[in-house]
Design a protein around this motif. Structure first.
Motif, PDB file in Angstrom:
ATOM      1  N   ALA A 136       0.753  -1.312  -0.080  1.00 51.94           N
ATOM      2  CA  ALA A 136      -0.077   0.072   0.011  1.00 51.94           C
ATOM      3  C   ALA A 136       0.793   1.352  -0.188  1.00 51.94           C
ATOM      4  O   ALA A 136       0.417   2.478  -0.168  1.00 51.94           O
ATOM      5  CB  ALA A 136      -0.985   0.029   1.233  1.00 51.94           C
ATOM      6  N   GLN A 137       2.216   1.214   0.144  1.00 58.77           N
ATOM      7  CA  GLN A 137       2.863   2.361   0.173  1.00 58.77           C
ATOM      8  C   GLN A 137       3.373   2.805  -1.191  1.00 58.77           C
ATOM      9  O   GLN A 137       3.379   1.940  -2.030  1.00 58.77           O
ATOM     10  CB  GLN A 137       4.283   2.046   1.068  1.00 58.77           C
ATOM     11  CG  GLN A 137       4.441   1.713   2.273  1.00 58.77           C
ATOM     12  CD  GLN A 137       3.527   2.392   3.171  1.00 58.77           C
ATOM     13  OE1 GLN A 137       3.994   3.702   3.388  1.00 58.77           O
ATOM     14  NE2 GLN A 137       2.336   2.256   3.846  1.00 58.77           N
ATOM     15  N   PRO A 138       3.459   3.993  -1.385  1.00 65.05           N
ATOM     16  CA  PRO A 138       3.780   4.550  -2.643  1.00 65.05           C
ATOM     17  C   PRO A 138       4.823   3.860  -3.359  1.00 65.05           C
ATOM     18  O   PRO A 138       4.980   3.704  -4.547  1.00 65.05           O
ATOM     19  CB  PRO A 138       3.985   6.005  -2.231  1.00 65.05           C
ATOM     20  CG  PRO A 138       3.334   6.374  -1.013  1.00 65.05           C
ATOM     21  CD  PRO A 138       3.593   5.563  -0.276  1.00 65.05           C
ATOM     22  N   GLU A 139       6.167   3.697  -2.644  1.00 63.42           N
ATOM     23  CA  GLU A 139       7.175   2.924  -3.353  1.00 63.42           C
ATOM     24  C   GLU A 139       7.420   1.732  -2.924  1.00 63.42           C
ATOM     25  O   GLU A 139       8.422   0.935  -3.099  1.00 63.42           O
ATOM     26  CB  GLU A 139       8.454   3.620  -2.942  1.00 63.42           C
ATOM     27  CG  GLU A 139       8.433   5.118  -3.662  1.00 63.42           C
ATOM     28  CD  GLU A 139       9.717   6.029  -3.287  1.00 63.42           C
ATOM     29  OE1 GLU A 139      10.699   5.306  -2.583  1.00 63.42           O
ATOM     30  OE2 GLU A 139       9.863   7.134  -3.615  1.00 63.42           O
ATOM     31  N   GLY A 140       6.164   1.210  -2.245  1.00 65.31           N
ATOM     32  CA  GLY A 140       6.269  -0.326  -1.739  1.00 65.31           C
ATOM     33  C   GLY A 140       7.248  -0.592  -0.804  1.00 65.31           C
ATOM     34  O   GLY A 140       7.811  -1.777  -0.643  1.00 65.31           O
ATOM     35  N   SER A 141       7.872   0.301   0.092  1.00 65.90           N
ATOM     36  CA  SER A 141       9.042   0.095   0.925  1.00 65.90           C
ATOM     37  C   SER A 141       8.505   0.653   2.157  1.00 65.90           C
ATOM     38  O   SER A 141       7.722   1.656   2.419  1.00 65.90           O
ATOM     39  CB  SER A 141      10.238   0.573   0.372  1.00 65.90           C
ATOM     40  OG  SER A 141      10.054   2.161   0.302  1.00 65.90           O
ATOM     41  N   ALA A 142       9.387   0.243   3.143  1.00 65.63           N
ATOM     42  CA  ALA A 142       9.163   0.943   4.470  1.00 65.63           C
ATOM     43  C   ALA A 142      10.433   0.554   5.585  1.00 65.63           C
ATOM     44  O   ALA A 142      11.111  -0.438   5.222  1.00 65.63           O
ATOM     45  CB  ALA A 142       7.902   0.390   5.336  1.00 65.63           C
ATOM     46  N   ALA A 143      10.642   1.513   6.489  1.00 60.66           N
ATOM     47  CA  ALA A 143      11.923   1.138   7.224  1.00 60.66           C
ATOM     48  C   ALA A 143      11.795   0.338   8.306  1.00 60.66           C
ATOM     49  O   ALA A 143      10.537   0.097   8.881  1.00 60.66           O
ATOM     50  CB  ALA A 143      12.477   2.594   7.590  1.00 60.66           C
ATOM     51  N   THR A 144      12.697  -0.404   8.725  1.00 62.84           N
ATOM     52  CA  THR A 144      12.976  -1.253   9.933  1.00 62.84           C
ATOM     53  C   THR A 144      14.301  -0.913  10.547  1.00 62.84           C
ATOM     54  O   THR A 144      14.802   0.219  10.368  1.00 62.84           O
ATOM     55  CB  THR A 144      12.770  -2.768   9.463  1.00 62.84           C
ATOM     56  OG1 THR A 144      12.579  -3.609  10.734  1.00 62.84           O
ATOM     57  CG2 THR A 144      14.013  -3.309   8.821  1.00 62.84           C
ATOM     58  N   LEU A 145      14.494  -1.855  11.683  1.00 66.20           N
ATOM     59  CA  LEU A 145      15.833  -1.567  12.512  1.00 66.20           C
ATOM     60  C   LEU A 145      16.809  -1.577  11.670  1.00 66.20           C
ATOM     61  O   LEU A 145      16.878  -2.093  10.569  1.00 66.20           O
ATOM     62  CB  LEU A 145      15.732  -2.682  13.497  1.00 66.20           C
ATOM     63  CG  LEU A 145      14.736  -2.799  14.453  1.00 66.20           C
ATOM     64  CD1 LEU A 145      14.838  -3.853  15.478  1.00 66.20           C
ATOM     65  CD2 LEU A 145      14.574  -1.580  15.199  1.00 66.20           C
ATOM     66  N   GLY A 146      17.936  -0.786  12.119  1.00 66.47           N
ATOM     67  CA  GLY A 146      19.233  -0.445  11.560  1.00 66.47           C
ATOM     68  C   GLY A 146      19.196   0.423  10.169  1.00 66.47           C
ATOM     69  O   GLY A 146      20.027   0.055   9.311  1.00 66.47           O
TER      70      GLY A 146
END
Length: 673
Positions: A136-146
């Motif tokens: 559902a994100q505009p670029e198909g990505s999201a941040a996680t740890l590190g």
């Protein structure tokens, strides 16, 4: 759980659907467990996840809340891991900060609206939510740890039937050495439909029959990725290649020799000469000064997945024996490697045969009767397998007829010791090899009625091995029997190291010293111990593990042949296995012979692999330093040659998201005329 265990947990996990959804967990097309996901109107999700395969499996219940954008904002997970350790993990995202606590660690980190926390041991319900959120994100990505970015990409679309409707295959990258694959509904919900893997699946109830179709399309997509990697990373060795002034390992003699010039062409070794003895201009020359050339390493207990090929070759493992897999997938993968379509080691297969019981492992062939098991021996003999592996639920009275038939067909027999049978009985009934050091130790610590199809095969050894007198007549008689019959032992010491020695929160000893080279999410996972050990129990298990090392050493000193296998963590795991042999007291030169020549001999390939000599296949490993003085030098591989192609391990590791251990060697190439 090892990093490999994390990969499989994530591949086998993922689900979210509005209201309630039920999924079946399948092992070798048989129902092995369940997943139930219930989603409330406030975005809170409750899951119930459990399965059993090989007499073990997780039990996990979770509760987590989703924000409006689908990102998990809190999480509570409670249950038991595959090996029986307590699962207790939680996190909260509040005021742009994530705080977490698990049985292995705790901490906090900045967390924006699109932040995704990756638990150490989550169920399908959680990872399905992550997949939907990423898509559902505009670029198909999201941040996680590190600072890592998770990315979702739709690789393929498929409508398996009108009732199911359109589905999409999604690959999640950025967190691991290989993609995680998910089948989701191809609509706005992107609700998980299935996860498919050879021999394993999670699928919506009622859709189990679609798993083979989905798996075939997923394998096609994975193959395309792996083919592209081989085209990019393989270095053809046309003409003549010279490795100049190199120290080299004489595997049958267990001695270092040289420096010498080693000449290669057409995928084979042509000559090993004094430096400068041949006045021939090669197509390419590699400076071997300060390095050591070895025959390619053998992992004699590897369960190969298509994505493992890079890790094996990066670690210098050019050949493996696979003693238990999905038969169709292993034959398919072996064929693709042999054709040069994908990167992978030479594959020698040992056919897995298990008896049917509530504790059955479901690899290979599961037999209900002795006739079924005998037919399985015939099937493996006709499909290019070098041996058979018998497993826990085989009935003791079946062992002799099975080993007799296997020997008549020229097949090597190895395996676990069947439940309610001792290792000595299995050897006298015809076993040519015993798999896992715990199966050997059970010969001395098993009690009447012990069922080794359960976790007791680990727990009994952990609690009682420390009291075994290795100098006793009983132990000496058994080792003498092994030596007399030249029964091979495949200890897989690294498999038990964390299980018997790691406290929660400590680094996994198998990969702890290379943690900085691994993907960020692996580094956190290394602090999860497979068992709950603390206090006196931890001390007891550690003393028992020391006895396993000592037993391995004593068998070697007595003349019992060893082979090196891992049962996990491709490439790097074998390096640790060999380091444990040295730690046990086996000289490094002899350890190197175990990892090269012994493997080739046991699978019947010693006429063309396993040594550096004229006419032998050029399966070779070039490492910085001298592993006979420092066995850890094996991790510093600079070049791996597999017949007519070469790979730079640095490039293979980078393709997996690892930090390399050594640079590629300088290669001088003669200009084309």
């Amino acid at each position: 759980m090892t990093p490999r265990g994390l990969v499989l947990a994530l591949l086998w996990a993922g689900a979210l659907s509005a209201q309630a959804a039920d999924y079946a967990v399948l092992a070798q097309n048989q129902l092995a467990g369940h997943l139930r996901v219930e989603t409330g109107p406030d975005g809170r999700v409750e899951t119930d996840y459990s399965y059993r395969d090989n007499g073990r499996g997780p039990d996990l219940k979770e509760s987590f809340r989703l924000a409006a954008n689908g990102a998990p904002r809190d999480y509570r997970g409670r249950g038991r891991s595959t090996m029986g350790a307590e699962i207790a993990e939680e996190f909260d995202v509040v005021d742009a900060h994530a705080r977490w606590h698990s049985r292995a660690d705790s901490g906090e980190a900045p967390a924006g609206e699109d932040f995704v926390f990756v638990p150490l041991e989550a169920s399908p319900g959680y990872y399905g939510a992550v997949v939907s959120m990423l898509l559902a994100q505009p670029e198909g990505s999201a941040a996680t740890l590190g600072g890592v970015k998770l990315r979702a990409e739709i690789l393929a679309r498929l409508t398996p039937d009108a009732a199911t409707g359109p589905l999409a295959l999604v690959a999640i990258t950025g967190a691991d050495a290989q993609p995680w694959y998910y089948w989701v509904r191809d609509d706005a919900s992107h609700a998980l439909f299935a996860i498919t893997w050879p021999g394993w699946a999670v699928a919506e109830k009622g859709a189990e029959a679609l798993v083979p179709t989905l798996l075939a399309r997923q394998q096609q997509a994975a193959d395309e990725r792996l083919m592209a990697l081989r085209q990019r990373l393989a270095r053809p060795l046309d003409g003549v290649t010279l490795i100049r002034n190199v120290r080299w390992f004489d595997a049958p003699a267990a001695r270092m020799r040289g420096p010498s010039d080693v000449w290669i062409s057409h995928g084979r070794i042509d000559a090993v000469t004094e430096p400068g003895a041949l006045r021939v201009l090669p197509e390419r020359a590699i400076d071997g000064r300060g390095q050591t050339l070895l025959p390619g390493l053998w992992d004699m207990h590897a369960h190969l997945w298509s994505e493992d090929g890079l890790a094996h070759l990066a670690g210098g493992v050019t050949s493996i024996r696979d003693p238990g897999n999905d038969n169709a997938e292993l034959l398919r993968l072996r064929s693709r490697i042999e054709r040069g379509a994908v990167i992978g080691p030479n594959v020698y297969a040992a056919g897995f045969i298990e008896g049917k019981s509530p504790f059955s492992a479901r690899n290979g062939i599961v037999a209900e009767t002795l006739d079924d098991a005998l037919d399985a021996v015939s099937w493996y003999a006709c499909h290019g397998y070098v041996g058979i592996k018998l497993y826990n639920s085989i009935k003791p009275e079946w062992v002799k007829p099975l080993t007799d038939k296997a020997r008549r067909l020229g097949l090597h027999v190895n395996g676990h010791v069947p439940a309610f049978m001792l290792a000595e009985q299995a050897v006298r009934a015809g076993y040519a090899e015993l798999t896992h050091i715990n199966q050997v130790m059970l010969n001395f610590v098993s009690r009447p009625g012990d069922d080794s199809r359960t976790l007791l095969r680990f727990q009994r050894v952990g609690s009682d091995a420390q009291a075994v007198d290795l100098a006793s007549p009983k132990v000496h008689r058994f080792i003498a029997l092994l030596r007399e019959r030249q029964v091979v032992i495949d200890p897989t010491l690294m498999t038990f190291e964390a299980m018997f020695t790691q406290a929660q929160g400590e680094l996994d000893p198998v990969l702890g010293d290379v943690a900085g080279h691994l993907p960020v999410l692996w580094q956190r996972q290394l602090r999860v111990a497979p068992m709950d050990l603390a206090g006196d129990k931890l001390d007891t298990y550690r003393r028992s593990y020391a006895k396993l090392l000592a037993l391995t050493r004593d068998m070697h000193r007595a003349g019992v042949p060893l082979v090196a296998g891992t049962d996990g963590t491709a490439g790097l795991g074998l390096h640790r296995e060999l380091a444990l042999y040295v730690q046990a007291g086996i000289p490094a030169l002899e350890v190197l012979r175990i990892a090269t020549w012994n493997g080739a001999r046991v699978v019947g390939a010693s006429a063309e692999r396993g040594r550096i000599a004229r006419g032998y296949v050029a399966d070779l490993l070039l490492v910085e330093g001298d592993p006979s003085q420092d066995i850890a030098a094996l991790r510093r591989a600079s070049l791996v040659i597999q017949g007519q192609v070469a790979y730079a391990p640095a490039e293979l590791y980078e393709a997996m998201g690892f930090k390399p251990f050594a640079s590629a060697p300088r290669m001088l190439v003669r200009p084309a005329h």
